[in-house]
Each structure stands twice: as structure tokens, then as C-alpha cells.
Write a protein that holds these residues in place. Structure first.
Motif, PDB file in Angstrom:
ATOM      1  N   LYS A 181       0.821  -1.217   0.000  1.00 36.46           N
ATOM      2  CA  LYS A 181       0.000   0.000   0.000  1.00 36.46           C
ATOM      3  C   LYS A 181       0.851   1.261   0.000  1.00 36.46           C
ATOM      4  O   LYS A 181       0.306   2.365  -0.058  1.00 36.46           O
ATOM      5  N   THR A 184       0.317   3.801  -3.007  1.00 35.35           N
ATOM      6  CA  THR A 184      -0.948   4.531  -2.930  1.00 35.35           C
ATOM      7  C   THR A 184      -0.896   5.542  -1.793  1.00 35.35           C
ATOM      8  O   THR A 184      -1.337   6.679  -1.937  1.00 35.35           O
ATOM      9  N   ARG A 187       1.096   8.553  -2.634  1.00 38.49           N
ATOM     10  CA  ARG A 187       0.428   9.339  -3.671  1.00 38.49           C
ATOM     11  C   ARG A 187      -0.733  10.131  -3.072  1.00 38.49           C
ATOM     12  O   ARG A 187      -0.870  11.328  -3.309  1.00 38.49           O
ATOM     13  N   VAL A 188      -1.540   9.426  -2.300  1.00 37.61           N
ATOM     14  CA  VAL A 188      -2.712  10.096  -1.736  1.00 37.61           C
ATOM     15  C   VAL A 188      -2.278  11.244  -0.837  1.00 37.61           C
ATOM     16  O   VAL A 188      -2.827  12.345  -0.901  1.00 37.61           O
ATOM     17  N   ARG A 191      -1.076  14.151  -2.933  1.00 36.22           N
ATOM     18  CA  ARG A 191      -2.142  14.865  -3.625  1.00 36.22           C
ATOM     19  C   ARG A 191      -3.010  15.654  -2.653  1.00 36.22           C
ATOM     20  O   ARG A 191      -3.311  16.821  -2.874  1.00 36.22           O
ATOM     21  N   SER A 192      -3.436  15.001  -1.595  1.00 30.61           N
ATOM     22  CA  SER A 192      -4.414  15.652  -0.740  1.00 30.61           C
ATOM     23  C   SER A 192      -3.776  16.756   0.099  1.00 30.61           C
ATOM     24  O   SER A 192      -4.471  17.653   0.542  1.00 30.61           O
ATOM     25  N   CYS A 193      -2.469  16.688   0.324  1.00 31.61           N
ATOM     26  CA  CYS A 193      -1.831  17.750   1.106  1.00 31.61           C
ATOM     27  C   CYS A 193      -1.007  18.661   0.210  1.00 31.61           C
ATOM     28  O   CYS A 193      -0.185  19.449   0.695  1.00 31.61           O
ATOM     29  N   MET A 242      -6.272   3.983   5.382  1.00 31.16           N
ATOM     30  CA  MET A 242      -5.416   2.970   4.765  1.00 31.16           C
ATOM     31  C   MET A 242      -5.082   1.859   5.747  1.00 31.16           C
ATOM     32  O   MET A 242      -4.239   1.023   5.464  1.00 31.16           O
TER      33      MET A 242
ATOM     34  N   ASP B 134      -7.794   0.590  -3.824  1.00 34.88           N
ATOM     35  CA  ASP B 134      -6.925   1.014  -2.727  1.00 34.88           C
ATOM     36  C   ASP B 134      -7.314   2.356  -2.138  1.00 34.88           C
ATOM     37  O   ASP B 134      -7.296   2.564  -0.937  1.00 34.88           O
ATOM     38  N   GLU B 135      -7.634   3.305  -3.010  1.00 34.70           N
ATOM     39  CA  GLU B 135      -7.856   4.673  -2.537  1.00 34.70           C
ATOM     40  C   GLU B 135      -9.178   4.821  -1.806  1.00 34.70           C
ATOM     41  O   GLU B 135      -9.420   5.843  -1.165  1.00 34.70           O
ATOM     42  N   ASN B 150      -9.420  15.583  -6.886  1.00 34.94           N
ATOM     43  CA  ASN B 150      -8.011  15.932  -6.885  1.00 34.94           C
ATOM     44  C   ASN B 150      -7.181  15.081  -5.936  1.00 34.94           C
ATOM     45  O   ASN B 150      -6.050  14.729  -6.241  1.00 34.94           O
ATOM     46  N   ALA B 151      -7.765  14.765  -4.791  1.00 34.02           N
ATOM     47  CA  ALA B 151      -6.970  14.073  -3.794  1.00 34.02           C
ATOM     48  C   ALA B 151      -7.036  12.565  -3.944  1.00 34.02           C
ATOM     49  O   ALA B 151      -6.055  11.863  -3.742  1.00 34.02           O
ATOM     50  N   VAL B 154      -8.144  10.907  -8.737  1.00 38.89           N
ATOM     51  CA  VAL B 154      -7.459  11.256  -9.973  1.00 38.89           C
ATOM     52  C   VAL B 154      -6.647  10.090 -10.537  1.00 38.89           C
ATOM     53  O   VAL B 154      -6.462   9.978 -11.751  1.00 38.89           O
ATOM     54  N   ASP B 155      -6.202   9.177  -9.674  1.00 38.25           N
ATOM     55  CA  ASP B 155      -5.409   8.059 -10.181  1.00 38.25           C
ATOM     56  C   ASP B 155      -6.227   6.815 -10.466  1.00 38.25           C
ATOM     57  O   ASP B 155      -5.694   5.814 -10.916  1.00 38.25           O
TER      58      ASP B 155
END
Lengths: 818, 350
Positions: A181, A184, A187-188, A191-193, A242, B134-135, B150-151, B154-155
Motif C-alpha cells: 500500500k 498509494t 500518492r494520496v 495529492r491531498s496535502c 489505509m 486502494d484509494e 483531486n486528492a 485522480v489516479d
């Protein structure tokens, strides 16, 4: 036919019986019958749903017990506990009372185990928690040590400022996350921050086990640096989502080391506790493992008794059951004894009653088998189970099957290997019998066919001896009878020799083929002609034999019409054509002098039909008066066709009409409409009869030719086999002997060439060719032989027997044994 | 012709598999037996005699409906993933498209859940396993559709469906979630429709009507649900998937509809939906419009098995199996609550 002799060739006599069992003794009686395996019960409650029958509660209890046992077995297997493979099969439990003891015991065991497991999982969970904390602390060391370099420089500055200025302060979160994980996660967060959080991960080297599933999982330690409250909330939410585990971790090295030491001590303590719990559990499982198979058997038997009883009809007064089933007539007395025993054990006052009754249903077919005949019976049953009491071809197949196989597979060495393979299985029989479920599908098929394989090996060796072939080479055993055309000449391997029986032949070779043929130029011409003739003769014998079996069936079932108008015309038709051809073959072998004339059998046969009645040149003639004999044969054969086709239906119709006339004479008041309808139905039925008869006649007449041609596969396969092995030898070993230079390491090369030859011999000649010859032998039996007489519309006798039921019990097989 | 000659190279095996699975779908006869059950254990006993076999064998009695539901779902997911893991393009893409619908449902479920302050750990198990990604778990951080995109999204493969919501900075409240769901579904259906069209051949012949029906069903449902809301007519029109039979004429009327009766009149103008309202009503023997839609759908899905060499069977199988699961759970629910009045309201498949 006498009664006794039928048992050997025909299915055992069956008798439908009806039993009245009182409520008290039913269970015990069924149990006794199940141990003996004598009776095939008929489902008298066919229309009823499974859950509407009697004994549903018992069946459900059995289901529940089986579920618990499956759970126990799974736990035992997961623990890797093995038990000895031999165990005593316990008798079915006596009455419902003892059964509920077992039920409670299994129940308590399951609950106990589950409890222990729960504790163990909880322990392991906290153990993993501590482990992860420790790993986090170790990893934090790495983060912060690295941090003394450029990356960490900015944050350290802000540390020095900190205290009052909360907003500028750098916070961090550490924790553990599954390795897959990580991508991901990063990435998350990014992106989110919006890239304001710095994430770093380190792989944990040690293996971690997931406490719930027991699987090994890989994890990473992560650390996130961020500023401000909002980001903290956000990162925490993401961690939550997560399913990461967050562990507190101080930024001060000394504090971290302090915690680490504490954690290490606690880990050591926990390890002890876990170890003890585990040991206790293993001991418990070991105790269960000793008995579990006998419990499984008991429950299975218990369940099958109730399942069988749910097929019974409950009589109106609800005091007892009515059961029906098929029993071998010879077992009737045993069944009575079993019922009596059952009644005594249960202490029932009402004795069970056994009546034999008639039945319109066809009885099941039962052929007694032994270890050797079983394999052959399976082959026959695969085509179709014999109709009740028709002759069982499996008995003849015991010899004819390996014999025909041998003809196609004739090679002394190859046959020997096959024999040894089968014999090894037979030698190891007692070992494999206990471990049947461990064999994979193909091996187990070979194992079940071990006697067939051994016999096929014997016959293949024998026909190899007749063909004088061992790896395609000949052996000179009795001394060849051929003289070379020029005795004084020395032959080298490159010279070719053509053998001509006119000049070079002495007294006959004692047994089989003269080895000199192997060297001769015209070997193939000779062998082909010989093997083809052999095939046709064998074919005719087997087909004629098949026809006589059909005669025996007709006589047994009293079908006189079939004897006169099916069997006799068929026999005459077959013998007039193929029988005559075989006669010519023998005639040519015995009486035609090779030196004088050489009439062709094939041409003679063709001319016999295409130019009926025309004269034959004296060169092509076998004997005087041949034209007349052949003309007669053709006419007789052709006359048989309409007899086969029309005689039986015509006579049957005549008889039917007579019956109807008699019937109508008795009943005057038949309705017109009724009559019309009946006539229509009759016409349809009659058309059906004619079409059927037509198909059968055409099938037989064409079959006489095509089946005979089909037997030529004996020759074709045997030719292919010997050619293949010869080619293989020539391409490998022959070259090796001929061309290799022995002084310059040729013998080393020979090792490899030999290996190649041996491997190809096994894979192609033994496995592939063996399979192909097997299939062809199978076909010759199923089609060419059996279509002369075999009906195969029966169904198998499957008695209610505990041993049969346990044979297919998967739960037993799941328990790993030593 | 193209389908016939080349279809089996890549997808023949899977079509065979799915047809095999299909023959395990319960028949009317089985339902009759199920309905007669007195307890859930009876139900288990009967299911043992069907293709489900030992499905519930390892669950201790007494059974509860939830266990049955879980096992049924597990099985369907197992069969689906078995095919998905082995197949190649374009079937793989097709199957992925099927999961997108479940993904959208899951997203909405989670957002609604977080809005009501439920912990994410409690919500996750309730998501449909076919729509897992996963997200998914991090959705709770999103405050607006734009942020969600956006958060988190997007993927993911769902990203293209967000095209209309990227600029949407509104807070996620109940209403906006509903709008988001419908927008996503609209883009999804249109995209799926275009994809099937692109595949062409029998797949397009079979799938396009099914998806068109789905689109119209959503349009009608949206209209009915919007009656007592303050949504603008144009906003409503924006939510209609534009790949159904109702597009474009019917949708125009539909957006201006004011009550159920009007919707009914509009539907009756279109051939395929003429009989849709037959027997719909509020009486005890009447059916709801939803049930009629389900029935109609089941009929279409069943027919898709009559043709060969197309992907529609995969879609149909999953949907039919879902319907069957709904049926079994409904029956189980009725048995568990000892209320057999409405037990016959399941929708038999074959």
C-alpha cells in the motif's frame, strides 16, 4: 439353462424385498445391514423434499457434527500434526444415546479450541503491536540520523525556534503500513496535502505473521513530517483509512532507546507466554488427532443410517417403517439374520418382517469381481452396464483384451517393461491400498489397472517372441532354417539379401518368425501379408464368438424368433463372406505351392462379388469347382439380408393381429373413435419397428465388412510399432556403433546416445504406443466385439454399505497421515 | 462473422465458464422449494441440493440472514474474479467497466457514511467487494467533489467520470452527494455505452439495449425522486444519461414532468416502455415500479444468453446472479422474520 452356471457369466439373481420395521428396531436393523452391505434401498419418498422427510433433525445434527469435525481436522492440519495411516474402523454407534455423548464431546472440544485460539490470536496481536513499535523505533533512528544531513537541516532550525511558535513547528507521525500500500499511501498524501507533507518509508527486514490468517506479511515503517494542525488531521485520517497503525515515537534519541529497551523486555516475556499457550494447544490437538478419524467414521455411519431411513415409508399408524430394496437372492438368509440381530440388540418386541415381492422395475446388475477381473469389469461398465442377466463380456475380456493388445505391441523387451511396471504395483499393493487418495489422477488410473498392465506385458512379450522382435532386433534361438542363396559368399552389412522360399528354405523354424527375415530385403512384404491375414482370422474368430454369445442370450431369455431370424442369418452372412475368406487364407497356406501358381485372395474376393458366376483363370484358381462354390455363397449371403430385415417384424405382426382378433372377438362394444386412435398409434409403432429393423440390418451387413477391416488395425499398429522401434534404433544406436571412433572418446558419446535412445524408447514406444495400442484394443472390444451381442442398458447394484460410503469420504483423506 | 471466427480464440473459454455458471442459477422449481422452508436451516439443507452445494456447510447453525448474504456475495465475487484474473483484452476492460458501477456505489456509501460521522472501519466491510480499490479508504478526507477528485480519484479508473465535477467546490451534503452519484453514473453509463458500441458486433447488439434501458431507468427514477426538491429543471436534465431510448425527445418531456401520472404518460409513448406501468400501483397485489424495472431487466438479461460470441453474457450473469442473491436473501429474510405474506415477491429468473 441350468441355474447354477449362470452366476459365472451372468449377473447374480436379484430379488425385490419388502421390510416392515418397527420404530424401535429400525435403526439397529439398518445399521446391521449397512455393515454387511447387502441391500440397495429404493427411495419410497421420491416426491418429498429433503427437508420434509422424517429424520431431518438427526441429519441436521449430523451436519453440525461434521462441520465441527471439519473444523477440528483443519486445525490439526494447520498445526502439521500427522497420525499413523492405519486405524481401526469403529462400528456404527449403537443407539442415539451414545451418539449424543459424542456430540457433546465434539462440541466442547470445538469450543475449547476456539477459546484457546482466540486467546492466542489476542496474544499474537499484541505481540505484533509491540514488534511493530520496536521496528518503528529502530527505523526512527535511521530517519533522524539521516536527518543530520541536508534534509533535516531546515526542521532542526525550526526546532531551535519552537516553544512559543506552534505554527512553525514541524510535527511528525510514525507508523507501520503494508508494503503493497506504500505507493498509494504516498500518492494520496502528496495529492491531498498538495506536497506539503514529507513522507519517508523504510522496509522492515524481519518477517511478520498476520495473527488472524497466519500468513506472512511484509510491512514498511513510515514517517510523515508536516506543519500545522490541519495537515495533522488530514494525515491521521488517511492513516486511518489505509489501515496503517500509528505508533508514538519521541524525537529524542535517549527517550526512544529507553522505550525500546522496555519493549524488548516485554516482547521476551510475551514470547514465553505465547510459546506455552501454543504448546498446550498442540498437545490438545494431538490428543484429538488420535481419535478424530474414528469420530468421523462414526458420524458418517450415523448420518448414513438416518439418510437411508429417510427413504422409508412411514406406515399409517406411525408405528413403523416400510422399506423396499434389491437383494441378491443368495443373500436373503443373511438379510434375515441381520434383521434378527438388529431386533435383538434393540430389544424390540415386534420382530421385523421380510417379504419377497415382485417388481416391474428392472433389477440392478451385479457381477462379482476379484482383484484381477475388476479392472476389466470397469472397462466394460464404462461402455454400458450390462442389462440384468445378459452375458457379461468382461469375463472373456480378461484374456482377449491383453491378447489383442499384445498383437499390436509385440516386442519382448517392451512387453517385459510393461510387465515389470504392473508387477511392481502389485508388489506394492498393500502399501498403496492405504494411500489411494495420495496418488494423483493418472497414477491412480495406472494403479487401478495394474493387473491389466501386467497381463498386457505378458502377452506383448509373448507376441514379441512370436514376431521374434526385441527392440526391433531378432534373436536366433533354434537356428535359422534358411540357406543363403550362395553359401560360399561372405555377406557384409551393406549387401541386401532377398529370401525366396522356392530355393532357400529348409525344414520349418520351430516357433515364431525365422530370425533370418530381419536381415532380408523382403521382410516387410512377408510380414505384412502374414500379419494382415492373422488380423482377419482373429477378427472373424472374435466376431463369430460374439454371435454365439448372442445365441446364448437369446436362448436364456427365450427369444426363439431372434435365434431363427437374427442369429442364424447373421451367422450365415458372416461366414459366407469373411468365413470364406479365412478358408481361402488357410487353403493358401496349406495347399498352394509357391512354385507353381500364386492366386491372390483379395482379387478372388472382389471378383466373387463383382463378376458373379464368371469363370476364373486356372492361374488364379485355388481349387476345382471354385466358381460354383463362390456363386452359391454369394446367393446364400444375399438371401440372408431380406430374412434379417423382414422376417421378425412380419411374424410379430401376424401374432399381434391374431391376438387383437381374439381380443376383439371377446369385446363387442368397442368404440369407433377409440378404434381409430388405437389404429393410428399402432401404425406409428409399426413404422418404428420397421425403421429400427432396417437400421439394425444395414448396420450388421455393413459391419461385416467394416468391422473386419477394422480388425486390420491389429496389423497396422503392430507394423507401426516395429517400424518405429527399428527407425529409433537405426537413428541412434546403429549410428553410434557404426560411426563412433572408440579410441577418441566415442564410448563417452555412446552414453549420451544410449540415454537418448532409452528416453525415446520409454516415452514414445512404451507410453505413447502403449496408450495407442490400449485404445485400439479397447475399441475393438467395445465396438467390433460387443456390437454383436451386448445390450448394456442395465444399472449397477449399489448396496447400502458403510465401506462403500467411507471409501469416498473426503474428510478422512484430509487428515495428513504418516 | 468476425465474432464467430475469432471470438473463441481469446474469450471462448470464459464464455464457456460463464455459461456453466449460468446453468447453476436457481430455477422456479428451486424457488418453490425454498419458499416452503420453515427455518433457515431448512433453506441451507435445500441449497445443498442445488449448485450452491456446501456453500453454508461450514457455518454453525443457527444461521442468520447476514451470513447467507455474505456467502452468496463471496461466491459471486469468487467466480467473477476467477474470470477477470485470467481473461485478456478487450474482455478484461469490459469486466473492469462492470466493476466501475460498484466502485461508484462504494464511494457514495462512504461519503454518506462519513457525513453521518460513522467510523470508516465500520463502513468498509459494507462496501461491495467488486468495487474495492486502494484509494477507497481515504475518501473521508474529501470535503467537496473537486477535492474528492483531486486528492483521491485522480489516479483511479473512475477519474474520467469526474470531468463534470472537477470544478464543483460545494460542500458534500445529502443533496450534493445524490447529484454527484447521478453525475458519475451518467458519465459511467455513457462511457460504457460508447465502449460497447466501439466493440461492435454481437456485443454491441446485446449490450447497448441493456445499457440504454439502464439509462432510461435512471432518468425516470431521477425524475420521480426530484418531484419535491428545489432542483432546477436544467440541472435535472444534466443528470440524465444520454444513451437511452428516451434520448433526446423523451428526456425533454421528462424534465418538465410534474407528477407520476405525467411520467407514466411519457413512458407509454415509447414502445418498449408501453407495458411498464401495467400492474403498477399501491394496492396489495400491485407491484412497485422498481420491481417492474427489475423484472424487465431480468428478461433482457436472460435473452442475452440466446446469442453467442459476445460479452453480454458476462454482464448478464453477474446481474442475474445479483438478482438471485437478492431473491434468496429476501426469502431468507421472510423466513427469519416469520412473515410469509410477501415471500412470493421474489423475481424468478429461469
Amino acid at each position: 439353462m441350468a441355474e447354477k452356471e449362470t452366476y459365472f457369466f451372468r449377473a447374480t439373481d436379484m430379488q425385490m424385498v419388502e421390510m416392515f420395521l418397527s420404530q424401535e428396531c429400525a435403526y439397529e436393523c439398518v445399521k446391521e445391514l449397512g455393515e454387511l452391505g447387502l441391500i440397495q434401498f429404493i427411495d419410497l419418498e421420491k416426491g418429498t423434499n429433503l427437508f420434509q422427510r422424517s429424520f431431518v433433525p438427526e441429519l441436521k445434527r449430523a451436519d453440525e457434527m461434521e462441520r465441527r469435525l471439519r473444523y477440528l481436522a483443519a486445525e490439526i492440519n494447520a498445526e502439521g500434526i500427522k497420525v499413523p495411516i492405519e486405524y481401526e474402523i469403529p462400528p456404527a454407534p449403537n443407539s442415539t444415546a451414545t451418539e449424543s455423548d459424542l456430540e457433546t464431546m465434539i462440541g466442547t472440544l470445538e469450543d475449547e479450541l476456539k477459546e484457546v485460539k482466540k486467546n492466542l490470536t489476542a496474544l499474537r496481536n499484541s505481540y505484533v503491536d509491540l514488534m511493530e513499535l520496536k521496528q518503528t523505533l529502530i527505523a526512527a533512528d535511521i530517519f533522524f540520523r539521516k536527518g543530520s544531513g541536508s534534509l533535516w537541516s531546515v526542521p532542526t532550525n525550526s526546532y531551535s525556534l519552537e516553544e512559543g511558535d506552534e505554527g512553525g513547528r514541524l510535527h511528525f507521525i510514525t507508523g507501520v503500513i503494508d508494503r503493497d500500500k506504500v505507493g498509494t499511501f504516498e500518492r494520496v498524501i502528496w495529492r491531498s496535502c498538495r506536497g506539503n507533507v514529507f513522507v519517508k518509508t523504510v522496509e522492515i527486514k524481519d518477517e511478520m505473521t498476520d495473527p488472524d490468517s497466519g500468513e506472512i506479511v511484509e510491512k514498511n515503517v513510515f514517517i510523515c513530517f508536516f506543519q500545522g494542525n490541519q495537515l495533522e488531521q488530514r494525515v491521521k485520517k488517511i492513516c486511518d483509512g489505509m489501515s496503517c497503525r500509528v505508533y508514538p515515537c519521541s524525537e529524542k534519541t535517549s527517550r526512544r532507546h529507553e522505550v525500546r529497551d522496555q519493549v524488548t523486555t516485554r516482547l521476551a516475556e510475551m514470547e514465553d507466554v505465547i510459546c506455552q499457550t501454543q504448546e498446550h494447544r498442540t498437545q490438545q490437538l494431538k490428543d484429538i488427532a488420535v481419535d478424530i478419524r474414528s469420530w468421523i467414521v462414526k458420524v458418517k455411519k450415523w448420518r448414513s443410517i438416518y439418510y437411508t431411513m429417510s427413504k422409508f415409508n412411514v406406515n399409517d399408524t406411525r408405528t413403523g417403517f416400510i422399506a423396499e430394496g434389491w437383494v441378491r437372492t443368495c443373500d436373503l438368509e443373511n438379510v434375515k439374520q441381520a434383521l434378527k440381530r438388529g431386533a435383538t440388540t434393540s430389544g424390540s418386541v415386534v420382530m421385523p418382517i421380510l417379504n419377497t415381492v415382485g417388481s416391474s422395475m428392472p433389477p440392478p446388475t451385479y457381477h462379482p469381481t476379484n482383484k484381477i477381473t475388476k479392472g476389466y469389469q470397469v472397462i466394460i461398465d464404462a461402455y454400458g452396464v450390462a442389462t440384468y442377466q445378459e452375458i457379461n463380456p468382461a469375463i472373456f475380456t480378461v484374456i482377449t483384451f491383453p491378447f489383442l493388445f499384445g498383437i499390436m505391441f509385440g516386442d519382448m523387451a517392451h512387453g517385459l517393461f510393461l510387465f515389470l511396471f504392473g508387477a511392481w504395483f502389485i508388489y506394492k499393493e498393500s502399501y498403496f491400498d492405504l494411500r489411494k487418495h495420495l496418488l494423483d489422477e493418472i497414477i491412480s488410473m495406472l494403479y487401478h489397472g495394474r493387473y491389466i498392465i501386467m497381463m498386457m506385458g505378458i502377452f506383448a512379450s509373448y507376441s514379441g517372441f512370436l514376431y521374434n522382435e526385441i527392440y526391433s532386433k531378432g534373436v536366433d534361438i533354434f537356428g535359422s532354417s534358411w540357406r543363403m542363396p550362395n553359401d560360399d559368399q561372405t555377406y557384409t552389412s551393406s549387401d541386401s539379401v532377398t529370401l525366396d522360399p522356392k530355393y532357400d528354405y529348409g525344414p520349418p523354424y520351430y516357433y515364431g518368425i525365422d530370425p533370418m527375415w530381419i536381415l532380408s530385403e523382403n521382410k516387410l512384404t512377408y510380414l505384412n501379408s502374414y500379419k494382415m491375414k492373422l488380423s482377419v482370422i482373429l477378427g472373424l474368430s472374435q466376431m463369430t464368438f460374439g454371435l454365439f454369445i448372442s445365441l446364448s442370450n437369446y436362448r436364456y431369455f427365450g427369444r426363439v424368433l431372434d435365434i431363427w431370424f437374427t442369429f442364424i442369418p447373421q451367422l450365415i452372412f458372416l461366414e459366407c463372406i469373411i468365413g470364406y475368406m479365412c478358408f481361402l487364407i488357410f487353403y493358401k497356406w496349406f495347399f498352394v505351392d509357391a512354385g507353381k501358381s500364386n492366386p491372390s485372395i483379395l482379387i478372388t474376393m472382389i471378383d466373387m462379388f463383382l463378376s458373379i458366376g464368371s469363370g476364373i483363370d486356372s492361374d488364379d484358381k485355388f481349387y476345382e469347382g471354385q466358381e460354383f462354390v463362390q456363386l452359391c455363397l454369394v446367393i446364400i449371403a444375399l438371401c440372408m439380408v431380406p430374412i434379417m430385415f423382414a422376417a421378425k417384424p412380419l411374424i410379430e405382426k401376424y401374432q399381434r393381429n391374431k391376438d387383437v382378433a381374439d381380443y376383439e372377438a371377446l369385446s363387442y362394444d368397442s368404440d369407433d373413435e377409440d378404434l381409430e386412435e388405437r389404429e393410428k398409434a399402432e401404425q406409428a409403432a409399426e413404422l418404428d419397428i420397421w425403421v429400427n429393423q432396417g437400421i439394425h440390418t444395414i448396420e450388421f451387413c455393413l459391419g461385416v465388412i467394416s468391422n473386419t477391416a477394422s480388425y486390420l488395425r491389429l496389423w497396422a499398429l503392430s507394423l507401426a510399432h516395429s517400424e518405429l522401434s527399428e527407425v529409433l534404433w537405426d537413428m541412434t544406436m546403429y549410428y553410434a556403433f557404426e560411426w563412433l571412433d572408440w579410441d577418441e572418446g566415442g564410448c563417452i558419446l555412446l552414453i549420451f546416445i544410449f540415454a537418448a535412445w532409452a528416453a525415446l524408447t520409454v516415452s514414445i514406444l512404451l507410453c505413447m504406443e502403449g496408450l495407442s495400442a490400449f485404445l485400439h484394443a479397447l475399441r475393438l472390444h467395445w465396438v467390433e466385439f460387443q456390437n454383436k451381442f451386448y445390450d448394456g442398458n442395465g444399472y449397477k447394484f449399489l448396496p447400502f454399505s458403510f465401506s462403500l460410503i467411507l471409501e469416498n469420504e473426503e474428510n478422512l483423506e484430509e487428515i495428513s497421515a504418516i | 462473422m468476425g465474432d464467430m471466427t475469432t471470438f473463441n480464440i481469446d474469450s471462448g473459454y470464459f464464455e464457456g465458464l460463464v455459461r456453466g455458471y449460468r446453468s447453476g442459477i436457481l430455477r422456479r422449481n428451486d424457488y418453490h422449494n425454498l419458499v416452503e422452508c420453515e427455518t433457515l436451516d431448512d433453506l441451507k439443507l435445500h441449497l445443498q441440493g442445488t449448485d450452491y452445494g456446501p456453500l453454508l456447510a461450514n457455518d454453525p447453525s443457527p444461521l442468520i440472514v447476514q451470513t447467507i448474504d455474505e456467502r452468496l456475495k463471496e461466491r459471486l465475487v469468487h467466480e467473477f474474479t476467477h474470470i477477470r484474473n485470467q481473461c485478456v483484452q478487450p474482455l478484461a476492460q469490459f469486466l473492469d467497466y462492470m466493476t466501475y458501477g460498484y466502485m461508484i456505489d462504494n464511494i457514495i456509501l462512504l461519503i454518506t457514511g462519513t457525513l453521518r460521522n460513522r467510523p470508516i472501519a465500520e463502513l468498509l466491510p459494507r462496501c461491495h467487494p467488486l468495487g474495492q480499490f486502494d484509494e477507497l479508504a481515504t475518501i473521508s478526507i474529501a470535503q467537496s467533489p473537486a477535492e474528492l477528485f483531486n486528492a483521491v480519484m485522480v489516479d483511479t479508473p473512475l477519474a474520467p467520470f469526474f470531468s463534470e465535477c472537477v470544478q464543483d467546490e460545494n460542500d458534500l451534503d445529502e443533496m450534493n452527494i445524490e447529484i454527484l452519484r447521478n453525475k458519475l453514473y451518467k458519465s459511467y453509463l455513457e462511457d460504457f455505452y460508447a465502449f460497447c458500441k466501439k466493440l461492435g458486433g454481437t456485443t454491441a447488439d446485446v449490450m447497448c439495449p441493456i445499457l440504454a434501458f439502464e439509462a432510461d431507468r435512471r432518468a425516470i427514477t431521477i425524475t420521480i425522486n426530484s418531484f419535491r426538491t428545489d432542483l432546477l429543471k436544467d440541472d435535472i436534465e444534466n443528470l440524465y444519461p444520454k444513451c437511452g431510448i428516451l434520448f433526446p425527445e423523451g428526456l425533454k418531456y421528462l424534465k418538465n414532468a410534474e407528477d407520476r401520472e405525467e411520467v407514466r404518460r411519457i413512458c407509454e409513448r415509447f414502445g418498449p416502455y408501453k407495458d411498464l406501468y401495467n400492474g403498477v400501483g399501491d394496492g396489495p397485489n400491485d407491484k412497485t415500479l422498481e420491481d417492474k424495472f427489475f423484472e424487465e431487466e431480468v428478461k433482457m438479461l436472460m435473452l442475452s444468453f440466446e446469442q453467442q460470441f459476445h460479452f453480454g453474457v458476462f454482464y448478464a450473469f453477474v446481474k442475474l446472479k445479483e438478482q438471485e442473491n437478492r431473491n434468496i436473501v429476501w426469502i431468507a429474510e421472510c423466513i427469519a422474520q416469520k412473515n410469509k405474506n410477501k415471500i412470493d415477491n421474489y423475481i424468478p429468473i429461469f
